[in-house]
Scaffold this active site. Structure first.
Site, PDB file in Angstrom:
ATOM      1  N   GLU A  31       0.790  -0.891   0.010  1.00  0.00           N
ATOM      2  CA  GLU A  31      -0.050  -0.011   0.523  1.00  0.00           C
ATOM      3  C   GLU A  31       0.385   1.264  -0.024  1.00  0.00           C
ATOM      4  OE1 GLU A  31      -3.924  -0.700   1.949  1.00  0.00           O
ATOM      5  OE2 GLU A  31      -2.407  -1.053   3.746  1.00  0.00           O
ATOM      6  N   CYS A  47      -1.644   6.183   9.220  1.00  0.00           N
ATOM      7  CA  CYS A  47      -0.148   5.628  10.018  1.00  0.00           C
ATOM      8  C   CYS A  47      -0.589   4.321  10.603  1.00  0.00           C
ATOM      9  CB  CYS A  47       0.183   6.286  11.163  1.00  0.00           C
ATOM     10  SG  CYS A  47       1.005   7.739  10.796  1.00  0.00           S
ATOM     11  N   SER A 103      10.778   6.481  15.334  1.00  0.00           N
ATOM     12  CA  SER A 103       9.359   5.770  16.457  1.00  0.00           C
ATOM     13  C   SER A 103       9.650   6.017  18.000  1.00  0.00           C
ATOM     14  CB  SER A 103       8.926   4.954  15.790  1.00  0.00           C
ATOM     15  OG  SER A 103       8.373   4.927  13.985  1.00  0.00           O
ATOM     16  N   LEU A 104       9.324   7.007  18.922  1.00  0.00           N
ATOM     17  CA  LEU A 104      10.054   6.424  20.200  1.00  0.00           C
ATOM     18  C   LEU A 104       9.405   5.980  21.312  1.00  0.00           C
ATOM     19  CD1 LEU A 104      11.992   8.998  21.718  1.00  0.00           C
ATOM     20  CD2 LEU A 104      10.593   7.991  23.138  1.00  0.00           C
ATOM     21  N   HIS A 105       7.865   6.860  20.854  1.00  0.00           N
ATOM     22  CA  HIS A 105       6.478   5.965  21.948  1.00  0.00           C
ATOM     23  C   HIS A 105       6.474   5.718  23.380  1.00  0.00           C
ATOM     24  CE1 HIS A 105       5.171   5.949  17.179  1.00  0.00           C
ATOM     25  NE2 HIS A 105       5.848   4.098  17.401  1.00  0.00           N
ATOM     26  N   SER A 115      11.588   6.887   8.760  1.00  0.00           N
ATOM     27  CA  SER A 115      11.132   6.695   8.971  1.00  0.00           C
ATOM     28  C   SER A 115      12.180   5.313  10.179  1.00  0.00           C
ATOM     29  CB  SER A 115       9.823   6.844   9.723  1.00  0.00           C
ATOM     30  OG  SER A 115       8.814   6.541  10.672  1.00  0.00           O
ATOM     31  N   CYS A 161       6.626  -6.673   7.237  1.00  0.00           N
ATOM     32  CA  CYS A 161       7.565  -5.763   8.326  1.00  0.00           C
ATOM     33  C   CYS A 161       7.991  -6.772   9.257  1.00  0.00           C
ATOM     34  CB  CYS A 161       7.006  -4.387   8.761  1.00  0.00           C
ATOM     35  SG  CYS A 161       8.653  -4.154  10.032  1.00  0.00           S
ATOM     36  N   CYS A 214       1.294  -1.622  15.569  1.00  0.00           N
ATOM     37  CA  CYS A 214       0.230  -1.586  14.721  1.00  0.00           C
ATOM     38  C   CYS A 214       0.369  -2.630  13.123  1.00  0.00           C
ATOM     39  CB  CYS A 214       2.535  -1.610  13.503  1.00  0.00           C
ATOM     40  SG  CYS A 214       2.274  -1.764  12.156  1.00  0.00           S
ATOM     41  N   CYS A 269       3.229   8.588   0.994  1.00  0.00           N
ATOM     42  CA  CYS A 269       3.709   7.683   1.995  1.00  0.00           C
ATOM     43  C   CYS A 269       4.527   6.570   1.586  1.00  0.00           C
ATOM     44  CB  CYS A 269       2.648   7.565   2.441  1.00  0.00           C
ATOM     45  SG  CYS A 269       3.205   6.486   4.423  1.00  0.00           S
ATOM     46  N   CYS A 318       6.237  -4.808  15.796  1.00  0.00           N
ATOM     47  CA  CYS A 318       5.051  -3.987  16.750  1.00  0.00           C
ATOM     48  C   CYS A 318       4.404  -4.124  17.160  1.00  0.00           C
ATOM     49  CB  CYS A 318       5.258  -2.138  16.147  1.00  0.00           C
ATOM     50  SG  CYS A 318       6.553  -1.886  15.879  1.00  0.00           S
ATOM     51  N   GLY A 351       6.550  -1.697   6.223  1.00  0.00           N
ATOM     52  CA  GLY A 351       7.381  -2.162   6.434  1.00  0.00           C
ATOM     53  C   GLY A 351       9.073  -0.984   7.128  1.00  0.00           C
ATOM     54  N   GLU A 352       9.781  -1.988   7.255  1.00  0.00           N
ATOM     55  CA  GLU A 352      11.127  -0.678   8.612  1.00  0.00           C
ATOM     56  C   GLU A 352      12.196  -0.943   7.645  1.00  0.00           C
ATOM     57  OE1 GLU A 352      11.900   0.840  11.353  1.00  0.00           O
ATOM     58  OE2 GLU A 352      13.707   1.175   9.939  1.00  0.00           O
TER      59      GLU A 352
HETATM   60  N1  SAH Z   1       8.876   1.108  10.642  1.00  0.00           N
HETATM   61  C1  SAH Z   1       9.065   1.952  10.366  1.00  0.00           C
HETATM   62  C2  SAH Z   1       8.290   3.287   9.047  1.00  0.00           C
HETATM   63  C3  SAH Z   1       6.652   2.541   9.362  1.00  0.00           C
HETATM   64  S1  SAH Z   1       5.764   3.168  10.913  1.00  0.00           S
HETATM   65  C4  SAH Z   1       8.903   2.322  11.661  1.00  0.00           C
HETATM   66  O1  SAH Z   1       8.562   2.446  12.726  1.00  0.00           O
HETATM   67  O2  SAH Z   1       9.354   4.159  11.836  1.00  0.00           O
HETATM   68  C5  SAH Z   1       5.764   5.450  10.343  1.00  0.00           C
HETATM   69  C6  SAH Z   1       4.759   5.439  11.426  1.00  0.00           C
HETATM   70  O3  SAH Z   1       3.320   4.984  12.112  1.00  0.00           O
HETATM   71  C7  SAH Z   1       5.601   5.125  12.781  1.00  0.00           C
HETATM   72  O4  SAH Z   1       5.507   6.887  13.743  1.00  0.00           O
HETATM   73  C8  SAH Z   1       5.187   4.525  13.653  1.00  0.00           C
HETATM   74  O5  SAH Z   1       5.192   4.433  14.843  1.00  0.00           O
HETATM   75  C9  SAH Z   1       2.977   4.842  13.182  1.00  0.00           C
HETATM   76  N2  SAH Z   1       2.285   3.700  13.746  1.00  0.00           N
HETATM   77  C10 SAH Z   1       2.093   2.892  13.659  1.00  0.00           C
HETATM   78  N3  SAH Z   1       0.914   1.945  13.816  1.00  0.00           N
HETATM   79  C11 SAH Z   1       0.785   2.916  14.068  1.00  0.00           C
HETATM   80  C12 SAH Z   1      -1.374   3.175  15.070  1.00  0.00           C
HETATM   81  N4  SAH Z   1      -2.165   1.920  14.627  1.00  0.00           N
HETATM   82  N5  SAH Z   1      -1.816   3.997  15.134  1.00  0.00           N
HETATM   83  C13 SAH Z   1      -1.281   5.182  14.518  1.00  0.00           C
HETATM   84  N6  SAH Z   1       0.233   5.485  14.566  1.00  0.00           N
HETATM   85  C14 SAH Z   1       0.824   3.800  14.236  1.00  0.00           C
END
Ligand code: SAH
Length: 344
Positions: A90, A337, A218-220, A195, A110, A117, A103, A114, A163-164
């Site tokens: 996608e 996202c 992506s810190l979170h 990212s 991936c 995701c 995007c 996570c 993907g990463e």
């Molecule tokens: N693998 C990379 C790029 C893909 S994710 C990464 O981890 O950064 C791109 C962004 O979408 C990241 O910041 C990720 O954390 C966020 N994301 C993933 N799942 C999400 C969700 N369910 N709600 C909001 N943001 C999300």
């Protein structure tokens, strides 16, 4: 099967022409035709017949096939592309003032797994090639030219789809080189963002091999246990190591690191979480993107209420770190996202 033309960066193309005793000026002509003018036909202008025949005979010019297109009420567009081997990926066009950010996906599925995701639930099927990433861009641009004529202005590229990207470094690097090449799309280096979940082997290469391209981390969560739950590779590449690595990278004046923070209800959305986040980022050349969690079929986490999101931002403001609350574009068509999943 013939190799794809769209896997060649500018210097590959020049070398190929030289090796085959063809006029190397064709490199600029071909980049201009396929990437600046974005023509879908074979190049027939300003090119010698022997060069033209060489490319027709030896290279594949096809692009990922558009399988379905979903248009959201807010004009976000989500594409499902079908690749040659049948896998699907996608891509999302995100509108802002009649321009678009795109995007891009970098892998089918991936490997990062996570917990928040949707893509992670697919597992990793394979890496994408540079041509499949460049192809997402060209196909999306052509769709705009046809369906929203006059709006075909894709000015920012973010590797934030499936993907990463740093886990598929070689192909992502080549795609960036193709986007940056001056005879082609000539996207400015500060208009591309990669990212990452914090994949250190790729981070090391990013700073040396594609300098100038922006990075988003992506810190979170600033807390080890919570981050381990959200991003399992935190156990192997812990946040403190990732941050100290990023701190050592010399940034140019226009460059900054974006720190992405998904806000999940009653998990990482308290003032204490915000204070700790502020404390570890204060003084850095940083922007914070707060992304209220986007749900997807079967998701376990919830999105916090807006007032909680705003309170979180207020705490960060006391640290004087620029913070943006990102609105969920395209969520009515599962294009926001973390909502990308092309399994079906
Ligand atoms: N693998 C990379 C790029 C893909 S994710 C990464 O981890 O950064 C791109 C962004 O979408 C990241 O910041 C990720 O954390 C966020 N994301 C993933 N799942 C999400 C969700 N369910 N709600 C909001 N943001 C999300």
């Amino acid at each position: 099967m013939k190799p794809s033309f769209y896997d060649l960066n500018y210097s590959d193309l020049e070398m190929l022409l030289k090796q085959n005793n063809l006029n190397s000026s064709a490199a600029a002509v071909l980049f201009n035709w396929h990437y600046k003018k974005k023509q879908s036909t074979q190049c027939y202008e300003n090119i010698a017949k022997d060069s033209l025949i060489f490319f027709q005979d030896n290279f594949d010019f096809s692009l990922p096939e558009v399988d379905t297109v979903h248009e959201s009420k807010d004009r976000t567009v989500k594409f499902l592309f079908k690749l040659k081997d049948g896998h699907k990926i996608e891509t999302v066009l995100i509108p802002f003032h009649n321009k678009y950010s795109i995007c891009l996906s970098s892998q089918v599925g991936c490997a990062m797994n996570c917990s928040f995701c949707f893509t992670g639930t697919q597992g990793l099927k394979r890496n994408l090639t540079a041509s499949e990433m460049v192809g997402q861009f060209l196909q999306a641009w052509r769709w705009l030219a046809k369906n929203r004529s006059g709006e075909e202005r894709v000015l920012n590229i973010v590797f934030m789809g499936q993907g990463e990207p740093l886990h598929n470094f070689d192909a992502v690097k080549k795609a960036c080189e193709i986007f940056l090449a001056q005879h082609g799309t000539s996207i400015g280096v500060q208009k591309i963002t990669i990212s990452t979940a914090g994949y250190i082997p790729g981070l090391k290469r990013w700073s040396l091999e594609i300098p100038g391209v922006n990075l988003a981390l992506s810190l979170h969560s600033p807390f080890t246990e919570k981050r381990n739950e959200l991003i399992p590779i935190n156990k192997k590449y812990p946040l403190d190591k990732v941050l100290s690595y990023i701190d050592k990278i010399p940034l140019n004046k226009k460059q900054f690191i974006t720190y992405e923070y998904i806000l999940i209800k009653d998990f990482n959305d308290s003032p204490e979480d915000a204070r700790e986040l502020g404390a570890i980022l204060v003084g850095k050349s940083a922007y914070i993107n707060l992304i209220p969690f986007n749900s997807f079929p079967g998701s376990y986490y919830k999105r916090p209420d807006l007032d909680k999101v705003e309170k979180f931002k207020e705490v960060l403001d006391t640290f004087k770190i620029p913070t943006l609350i990102r609105s969920a574009k395209g969520d009515d068509v599962l294009a926001a996202c973390g909502q990308l999943n092309s399994k079906n």
